[in-house]
Design a protein around this motif. Structure first.
Motif, PDB file in Angstrom:
ATOM      1  N   THR A 193    -139.717 -58.286 -20.677  1.00 22.57           N
ATOM      2  CA  THR A 193    -139.494 -56.842 -20.711  1.00 22.57           C
ATOM      3  C   THR A 193    -140.552 -56.172 -19.854  1.00 22.57           C
ATOM      4  N   VAL A 194    -140.100 -55.240 -19.020  1.00 21.76           N
ATOM      5  CA  VAL A 194    -141.006 -54.473 -18.166  1.00 21.76           C
ATOM      6  C   VAL A 194    -140.812 -52.998 -18.474  1.00 21.76           C
ATOM      7  N   THR A 195    -141.915 -52.306 -18.739  1.00 16.07           N
ATOM      8  CA  THR A 195    -141.903 -50.857 -18.895  1.00 16.07           C
ATOM      9  C   THR A 195    -142.748 -50.270 -17.776  1.00 16.07           C
ATOM     10  N   ARG A 196    -142.124 -49.371 -17.014  1.00 13.39           N
ATOM     11  CA  ARG A 196    -142.826 -48.705 -15.903  1.00 13.39           C
ATOM     12  C   ARG A 196    -142.993 -47.240 -16.263  1.00 13.39           C
ATOM     13  N   THR A 197    -144.219 -46.735 -16.124  1.00 10.26           N
ATOM     14  CA  THR A 197    -144.499 -45.321 -16.361  1.00 10.26           C
ATOM     15  C   THR A 197    -145.245 -44.767 -15.164  1.00 10.26           C
ATOM     16  N   GLY A 198    -145.293 -43.439 -15.093  1.00 11.56           N
ATOM     17  CA  GLY A 198    -146.046 -42.785 -14.031  1.00 11.56           C
ATOM     18  C   GLY A 198    -145.174 -42.465 -12.843  1.00 11.56           C
TER      19      GLY A 198
ATOM     20  N   SER B 250    -135.132 -55.241 -19.787  1.00  6.13           N
ATOM     21  CA  SER B 250    -135.388 -56.579 -20.322  1.00  6.13           C
ATOM     22  C   SER B 250    -134.359 -57.545 -19.772  1.00  6.13           C
ATOM     23  N   LEU B 251    -134.750 -58.804 -19.693  1.00  3.27           N
ATOM     24  CA  LEU B 251    -133.778 -59.834 -19.380  1.00  3.27           C
ATOM     25  C   LEU B 251    -134.167 -61.123 -20.070  1.00  3.27           C
ATOM     26  N   GLU B 252    -133.159 -61.890 -20.377  1.00  2.00           N
ATOM     27  CA  GLU B 252    -133.327 -63.201 -20.998  1.00  2.00           C
ATOM     28  C   GLU B 252    -133.078 -64.235 -19.909  1.00  2.00           C
ATOM     29  N   THR B 253    -134.002 -65.148 -19.721  1.00  2.00           N
ATOM     30  CA  THR B 253    -133.906 -66.100 -18.612  1.00  2.00           C
ATOM     31  C   THR B 253    -133.038 -67.312 -18.915  1.00  2.00           C
ATOM     32  N   GLU B 254    -132.719 -67.540 -20.174  1.00  2.00           N
ATOM     33  CA  GLU B 254    -132.092 -68.792 -20.606  1.00  2.00           C
ATOM     34  C   GLU B 254    -130.835 -69.169 -19.825  1.00  2.00           C
ATOM     35  N   CYS B 255    -129.929 -68.253 -19.600  1.00  2.00           N
ATOM     36  CA  CYS B 255    -128.641 -68.580 -18.964  1.00  2.00           C
ATOM     37  C   CYS B 255    -128.560 -68.124 -17.511  1.00  2.00           C
TER      38      CYS B 255
ATOM     39  N   LEU C 173    -141.657 -60.269  -9.972  1.00  2.00           N
ATOM     40  CA  LEU C 173    -141.146 -60.281 -11.340  1.00  2.00           C
ATOM     41  C   LEU C 173    -140.700 -58.889 -11.763  1.00  2.00           C
ATOM     42  N   ILE C 174    -141.526 -57.892 -11.532  1.00  2.00           N
ATOM     43  CA  ILE C 174    -141.204 -56.517 -11.911  1.00  2.00           C
ATOM     44  C   ILE C 174    -139.933 -56.054 -11.204  1.00  2.00           C
ATOM     45  N   ASP C 175    -139.837 -56.324  -9.909  1.00  2.00           N
ATOM     46  CA  ASP C 175    -138.645 -55.937  -9.151  1.00  2.00           C
ATOM     47  C   ASP C 175    -137.391 -56.623  -9.693  1.00  2.00           C
ATOM     48  N   ALA C 176    -137.512 -57.909 -10.043  1.00  2.00           N
ATOM     49  CA  ALA C 176    -136.356 -58.645 -10.554  1.00  2.00           C
ATOM     50  C   ALA C 176    -135.890 -58.098 -11.887  1.00  2.00           C
ATOM     51  N   VAL C 177    -136.817 -57.815 -12.786  1.00  2.00           N
ATOM     52  CA  VAL C 177    -136.427 -57.327 -14.123  1.00  2.00           C
ATOM     53  C   VAL C 177    -135.873 -55.912 -14.035  1.00  2.00           C
ATOM     54  N   LEU C 178    -136.569 -55.031 -13.348  1.00  2.00           N
ATOM     55  CA  LEU C 178    -136.059 -53.655 -13.234  1.00  2.00           C
ATOM     56  C   LEU C 178    -134.776 -53.615 -12.423  1.00  2.00           C
ATOM     57  N   GLY C 179    -134.652 -54.476 -11.419  1.00  2.00           N
ATOM     58  CA  GLY C 179    -133.443 -54.523 -10.608  1.00  2.00           C
ATOM     59  C   GLY C 179    -132.236 -55.058 -11.361  1.00  2.00           C
ATOM     60  N   ALA C 180    -132.447 -55.959 -12.302  1.00  2.00           N
ATOM     61  CA  ALA C 180    -131.345 -56.522 -13.080  1.00  2.00           C
ATOM     62  C   ALA C 180    -130.718 -55.478 -13.999  1.00  2.00           C
ATOM     63  N   ALA C 181    -131.497 -54.468 -14.344  1.00  2.00           N
ATOM     64  CA  ALA C 181    -131.002 -53.428 -15.251  1.00  2.00           C
ATOM     65  C   ALA C 181    -130.336 -52.284 -14.500  1.00  2.00           C
ATOM     66  N   ALA C 182    -130.459 -52.273 -13.200  1.00  2.00           N
ATOM     67  CA  ALA C 182    -129.905 -51.158 -12.404  1.00  2.00           C
ATOM     68  C   ALA C 182    -128.392 -51.228 -12.293  1.00  2.00           C
TER      69      ALA C 182
END
Length: 88
Positions: free
Chosen positions: A4-9, A19-24, A79-88
């Motif tokens: 899980t990545v939380t970006r502020t500011g 958030s993302l789950e890496t398992e699958c 990592l941050i780009d991948a997690v935030l990008g997966a939620a876009a």
């Protein structure tokens, strides 16, 4: 592994969490490698937020690290780009 990545500011001062789950995921092993590196390398000591810069909280299976732009390592940025990008 749950990441899980939380970006502020930033200029607008907003908050975004993803958030993302890496398992699958096909890229799961690479994301897990990046997550382990993010937790082990917090960057230079004495990091201070910069005006209009982003702050990040990265949580990996209950562990967390707080990071600041522009002090991110390349692995942390990926990592941050991948997690935030997966939620876009």
């Amino acid at each position: 592994m749950l990441i899980t990545v939380t970006r502020t500011g930033g200029f607008a001062g907003g908050e975004r969490t993803a958030s993302l789950e890496t398992e699958c995921r096909a890229d799961g092993p690479e994301l897990e490698r990046l997550a382990e590196l993010a937790l082990s390398d917090e960057g230079p000591a004495g990091q201070h937020p910069v005006p209009d810069g982003f702050s990040y909280v990265v949580r990996v299976d209950g562990k967390l690290v707080e990071l600041q732009d522009p002090y991110l390592t390349e692995d942390q940025r990926q990592l941050i780009d991948a997690v935030l990008g997966a939620a876009a």
